[in-house]
Write a protein that holds these residues in place. Structure first.
Motif, PDB file in Angstrom:
ATOM      1  N   HIS A 111       0.811  -1.341  -0.127  1.00  0.00           N
ATOM      2  CA  HIS A 111       0.150   0.044  -0.081  1.00  0.00           C
ATOM      3  C   HIS A 111       1.136   1.787  -0.069  1.00  0.00           C
ATOM      4  N   GLY A 112       1.792   1.389   0.840  1.00  0.00           N
ATOM      5  CA  GLY A 112       2.532   2.360   0.700  1.00  0.00           C
ATOM      6  C   GLY A 112       3.622   2.812  -0.266  1.00  0.00           C
ATOM      7  N   ARG A 113       3.543   1.548  -1.242  1.00  0.00           N
ATOM      8  CA  ARG A 113       4.872   2.078  -2.495  1.00  0.00           C
ATOM      9  C   ARG A 113       3.656   2.145  -3.630  1.00  0.00           C
ATOM     10  N   ALA A 114       2.281   1.982  -3.163  1.00  0.00           N
ATOM     11  CA  ALA A 114       1.059   2.638  -4.853  1.00  0.00           C
ATOM     12  C   ALA A 114       1.148   3.648  -4.235  1.00  0.00           C
ATOM     13  N   VAL A 115       1.333   4.615  -3.514  1.00  0.00           N
ATOM     14  CA  VAL A 115       0.921   5.415  -2.662  1.00  0.00           C
ATOM     15  C   VAL A 115       1.446   6.221  -3.108  1.00  0.00           C
ATOM     16  N   ALA A 116       3.110   6.140  -2.653  1.00  0.00           N
ATOM     17  CA  ALA A 116       4.170   6.513  -3.021  1.00  0.00           C
ATOM     18  C   ALA A 116       4.199   6.976  -4.651  1.00  0.00           C
ATOM     19  N   ARG A 117       4.294   5.922  -5.840  1.00  0.00           N
ATOM     20  CA  ARG A 117       3.739   6.041  -6.698  1.00  0.00           C
ATOM     21  C   ARG A 117       2.826   6.674  -7.693  1.00  0.00           C
ATOM     22  N   MET A 118       1.963   6.886  -7.015  1.00  0.00           N
ATOM     23  CA  MET A 118       0.754   8.094  -7.173  1.00  0.00           C
ATOM     24  C   MET A 118       1.006   9.749  -6.966  1.00  0.00           C
ATOM     25  N   ALA A 119       1.960   9.819  -5.819  1.00  0.00           N
ATOM     26  CA  ALA A 119       2.358  10.877  -5.214  1.00  0.00           C
ATOM     27  C   ALA A 119       3.646  11.537  -6.295  1.00  0.00           C
ATOM     28  N   HIS A 120       4.114  10.411  -6.539  1.00  0.00           N
ATOM     29  CA  HIS A 120       5.383  10.818  -7.308  1.00  0.00           C
ATOM     30  C   HIS A 120       4.861  11.390  -8.649  1.00  0.00           C
ATOM     31  N   ARG A 121       4.221  10.104  -9.269  1.00  0.00           N
ATOM     32  CA  ARG A 121       3.703  10.253 -10.639  1.00  0.00           C
ATOM     33  C   ARG A 121       2.469  12.286 -10.657  1.00  0.00           C
ATOM     34  N   LEU A 122       1.866  12.533  -9.782  1.00  0.00           N
ATOM     35  CA  LEU A 122       1.467  13.171  -9.918  1.00  0.00           C
ATOM     36  C   LEU A 122       2.280  14.328  -9.536  1.00  0.00           C
ATOM     37  N   GLY A 123       3.571  14.901  -9.192  1.00  0.00           N
ATOM     38  CA  GLY A 123       3.738  15.989  -8.796  1.00  0.00           C
ATOM     39  C   GLY A 123       3.680  16.010  -7.256  1.00  0.00           C
ATOM     40  N   ARG A 125       4.191  14.628  -2.904  1.00  0.00           N
ATOM     41  CA  ARG A 125       5.680  13.772  -1.927  1.00  0.00           C
ATOM     42  C   ARG A 125       4.738  12.806  -1.748  1.00  0.00           C
ATOM     43  N   ALA A 126       5.445  11.718  -0.836  1.00  0.00           N
ATOM     44  CA  ALA A 126       5.324  11.101  -0.234  1.00  0.00           C
ATOM     45  C   ALA A 126       6.271  10.860   0.920  1.00  0.00           C
ATOM     46  N   HIS A 127       5.036  10.410   2.321  1.00  0.00           N
ATOM     47  CA  HIS A 127       5.454  10.375   3.593  1.00  0.00           C
ATOM     48  C   HIS A 127       5.889   8.822   4.310  1.00  0.00           C
ATOM     49  N   ILE A 142       9.739   1.038  -1.548  1.00  0.00           N
ATOM     50  CA  ILE A 142       9.323   2.321  -1.691  1.00  0.00           C
ATOM     51  C   ILE A 142       9.512   3.868  -1.446  1.00  0.00           C
ATOM     52  N   VAL A 143      11.211   3.246  -1.059  1.00  0.00           N
ATOM     53  CA  VAL A 143      12.211   4.735  -1.268  1.00  0.00           C
ATOM     54  C   VAL A 143      12.478   4.662  -2.931  1.00  0.00           C
ATOM     55  N   ALA A 144      12.670   3.687  -3.641  1.00  0.00           N
ATOM     56  CA  ALA A 144      12.223   4.192  -5.219  1.00  0.00           C
ATOM     57  C   ALA A 144      11.443   4.689  -5.606  1.00  0.00           C
ATOM     58  N   GLU A 145      10.520   4.999  -5.037  1.00  0.00           N
ATOM     59  CA  GLU A 145       9.016   6.056  -5.576  1.00  0.00           C
ATOM     60  C   GLU A 145       9.476   7.005  -5.304  1.00  0.00           C
ATOM     61  N   GLN A 146      11.176   7.225  -4.724  1.00  0.00           N
ATOM     62  CA  GLN A 146      10.688   8.791  -3.935  1.00  0.00           C
ATOM     63  C   GLN A 146      10.144   9.324  -3.346  1.00  0.00           C
ATOM     64  N   ALA A 147       9.896   8.041  -2.353  1.00  0.00           N
ATOM     65  CA  ALA A 147       8.647   9.013  -1.253  1.00  0.00           C
ATOM     66  C   ALA A 147      10.536   8.177   0.288  1.00  0.00           C
ATOM     67  N   GLU A 148       9.667   9.247   1.226  1.00  0.00           N
ATOM     68  CA  GLU A 148      10.254   9.931   2.634  1.00  0.00           C
ATOM     69  C   GLU A 148       9.849   8.534   3.611  1.00  0.00           C
ATOM     70  N   VAL A 149      10.335   7.314   3.863  1.00  0.00           N
ATOM     71  CA  VAL A 149      10.377   6.548   4.764  1.00  0.00           C
ATOM     72  C   VAL A 149      10.271   6.455   6.416  1.00  0.00           C
ATOM     73  N   ASP A 171      -0.546  21.158   4.720  1.00  0.00           N
ATOM     74  CA  ASP A 171      -0.099  20.677   4.010  1.00  0.00           C
ATOM     75  C   ASP A 171       0.060  19.411   3.576  1.00  0.00           C
ATOM     76  N   ALA A 172      -0.185  18.127   4.410  1.00  0.00           N
ATOM     77  CA  ALA A 172      -0.191  16.680   4.797  1.00  0.00           C
ATOM     78  C   ALA A 172      -1.705  16.161   4.517  1.00  0.00           C
ATOM     79  N   ILE A 173      -1.696  15.370   3.977  1.00  0.00           N
ATOM     80  CA  ILE A 173      -3.053  14.573   3.751  1.00  0.00           C
ATOM     81  C   ILE A 173      -2.990  13.051   3.926  1.00  0.00           C
ATOM     82  N   LEU A 174      -3.417  12.294   5.152  1.00  0.00           N
ATOM     83  CA  LEU A 174      -3.751  10.918   5.375  1.00  0.00           C
ATOM     84  C   LEU A 174      -4.471  10.334   4.554  1.00  0.00           C
ATOM     85  N   VAL A 175      -3.682   8.990   4.288  1.00  0.00           N
ATOM     86  CA  VAL A 175      -4.218   8.275   2.512  1.00  0.00           C
ATOM     87  C   VAL A 175      -3.849   7.048   2.972  1.00  0.00           C
TER      88      VAL A 175
END
Length: 373
Positions: A111-123, A125-127, A142-149, A171-175
């Motif tokens: 799930h975290g990797r999927a959220v990170a992938r969508m965040a990066h694709r849409l410009g 950030r993901a934590h 998950i890190v490879a998707e440009q997310a902070e872990v 400017d943070a949203i829980l998903v």
């Protein structure tokens, strides 16, 4: 009621005879339209395994293979993509600013990797917060998707708590793919996203000559979001042939089984299991009404059961991690051993029955990552 007849130990099992009469509202139809618009969308395979049908004494067994969904090794991208899309659309409609936001979540991997992938694709950030002990390969993915872990010293439930605190920042949203009182809209969108998987099964079965749908669907369960989607799909339409729905959990974390047995949503203390993505102590609040109303049965399985099922699926050409293979492990536990005939009758299964197993993950990214968070 529970079944305590098994030997040498009782099978952790619950069954309710009236679940197929329970009804709910369907998922929105625009979910599948959205997924079809994504550039890397394609239906995942529904693979028939005659050897399993023979072993289990049923007519046909199909496996929904989610080892590659929207370019990721699990079904989770369906829910994350729809929820992120809806979240950002709501934010824009409410005039909440055009700048980037940080999408925050807790996960054991997929799930975290999927959220990170969508965040990066849409410009965006993901934590992503992960509980202690998550496999390093899952963290690296998950890190490879440009997310902070951030690793949390504790269980998945503790990681969810910490993630929710972090999402209170500007400017943070829980998903998050589990709901609780006061936090239910976004988890509801995640569940809606999974409806695409169920719609595909209908079409694929019909193309294979099964026009009336399955007689049983076996679903791995963590917090219960996927099971909620499955219940919603099959209990939202009038049908004299409504299928039996079976949930499968690790014996180390049987929160849905325990809640069903007690008749109320409860938390359990979790242990260690190779089914890390199912290692959840509390069912989602939005899933619980659907699980308590629409599930026919629940069973808990051992790590050895899951490992054997994964090996057997691999031999049949389906790459499945321990969480995805839990659906087969659970069905085996129910349909074999002492008390099996009674359990088979309770589920309405016979020699011509059609069964669908949801294999919710592949094994490429993380052999211990998850089916339900």
């Amino acid at each position: 009621m529970s079944d305590n007849a098994a030997s040498p130990r009782a099978l952790p099992w619950f069954v309710r005879p009236d679940a197929r009469a329970w009804r709910c509202e369907p998922a929105p139809t625009d979910v599948r339209v959205f997924h079809s618009s994504l550039p890397d969308h394609a239906p995942t395979a529904l693979t028939e395994l005659p050897s399993l049908a023979e072993e289990l004494g049923v007519g046909r067994v199909f496996v929904k293979d989610e080892s590659c969904r929207l370019g990721l090794p699990a079904f989770k991208a369906l829910g994350a993509s729809w929820a992120v899309h809806r979240t950002l659309a709501e934010r824009a409609a409410n005039g909440e600013g055009q700048g980037p936001v940080t999408l925050v979540t807790a996960t054991d991997g997929n799930h975290g990797r999927a959220v990170a992938r969508m965040a990066h694709r849409l410009g965006q950030r993901a934590h992503v917060f992960v509980p202690q002990g998550v496999h390093p390969q899952a963290v690296a993915a998950i890190v490879a998707e440009q997310a902070e872990v951030t690793e949390v010293a504790g269980s998945y439930d503790e990681a969810v708590r910490v993630a929710a605190e972090a999402a209170a920042a500007p400017d943070a949203i829980l998903v998050q793919d589990t709901g609780w009182a006061g936090y239910e809209q976004i988890p509801g969108w995640i569940v809606e996203g999974y409806s695409t998987l169920c719609a595909e099964i209908d079409e694929q079965l019909a193309a294979d000559g099964v026009v009336d749908g399955p007689d049983l669907v076996s679903v791995p369960v963590g917090v219960g979001s996927l099971a909620q989607a499955v219940v919603t799909h099959y209990r939202s339409r009038p049908s004299e042939r409504a299928p039996a729905l079976l949930s499968v959990e690790p014996e180390a974390a049987p929160c849905v089984l325990e809640s069903l047995t007690l008749g109320a949503l409860v938390s359990v203390t979790t242990g260690e299991t190779i089914m890390a993505g199912l290692n959840c102590g509390t069912p989602s609040s939005i899933a619980w009404p659907h699980l308590s109303g629409g599930l026919d049965a629940a069973v808990a399985v051992t790590d050895a059961d899951s490992a054997r099922a994964a090996t057997d699926l691999a031999a049949a050409g389906v790459a499945s991690g321990p969480c995805g293979a839990a659906s087969l492990a659970g069905l085996r536990a129910v349909l074999t051993g002492v008390g099996a005939e009674e359990r088979r009758r309770a589920l309405g299964l016979g020699p011509s029955s059609v069964v669908v197993l949801l294999s919710t993950e592949g094994i490429a990214a993380n052999p211990h990552a998850g089916a339900d968070h």
